[in-house]
Motif scaffolding. Structure first.
Motif, PDB file in Angstrom:
ATOM      1  N   ARG A  18       0.896  -1.339   0.030  1.00 26.11           N
ATOM      2  CA  ARG A  18       0.118  -0.041  -0.153  1.00 26.11           C
ATOM      3  C   ARG A  18       0.885   1.271  -0.111  1.00 26.11           C
ATOM      4  O   ARG A  18       0.737   2.145  -0.622  1.00 26.11           O
ATOM      5  N   ARG A  19       2.018   1.187   0.837  1.00 25.76           N
ATOM      6  CA  ARG A  19       3.028   2.310   1.012  1.00 25.76           C
ATOM      7  C   ARG A  19       3.536   2.561  -0.453  1.00 25.76           C
ATOM      8  O   ARG A  19       3.726   3.667  -0.772  1.00 25.76           O
ATOM      9  N   GLN A  22       0.963   4.319  -2.831  1.00 29.85           N
ATOM     10  CA  GLN A  22       0.769   5.606  -2.575  1.00 29.85           C
ATOM     11  C   GLN A  22       2.081   6.417  -3.079  1.00 29.85           C
ATOM     12  O   GLN A  22       1.913   7.430  -3.571  1.00 29.85           O
TER      13      GLN A  22
END
Length: 109
Positions: A18-19, A22
């Motif tokens: 997820r990071r 992003q």
């Protein structure tokens, strides 16, 4: 390995992925602004040339931070793709630094 450890590891991997996503979105936004919005859209709506580089430096700095956090998350979670993802992040950080230097040159020159 207990199920608690396995679920913790899976959650860590998901957080790392997820990071990374992003950081790529922030970096992609910076490139979209640098190559489409600033040179073509801003002049059409009459926005000064100084706004583009100033916004670019700011978003570039945020992108570098997100990419650094992505690298950290992949390494802390011992993700199987930590080396290739780190290479992508480092390449993007290099691009962001190049763009920031270019923007700073426009602001000071």
């Amino acid at each position: 390995m207990t199920s608690g450890t396995a679920s913790t590891r899976a959650a860590s991997r998901q957080a790392a992925e997820r990071r990374f996503s992003q950081s790529m979105v922030v970096s992609g936004t910076r490139c979209l602004l640098a190559y489409i919005v600033f040179p073509y859209v801003f002049p059409l709506i009459g926005v000064a040339d100084v706004v583009g580089p100033a916004v670019g430096v700011t978003i570039g700095a945020v992108a570098v931070v997100f990419n650094g956090l992505s690298i950290r998350r992949f390494w802390r979670g011992d993700h199987r793709l930590k080396w290739p993802i780190s290479a992508v992040n480092v390449a993007v950080i290099g691009l962001m630094c190049f763009l920031a230097a270019s923007d700073i040159g426009e602001l000071t020159g």
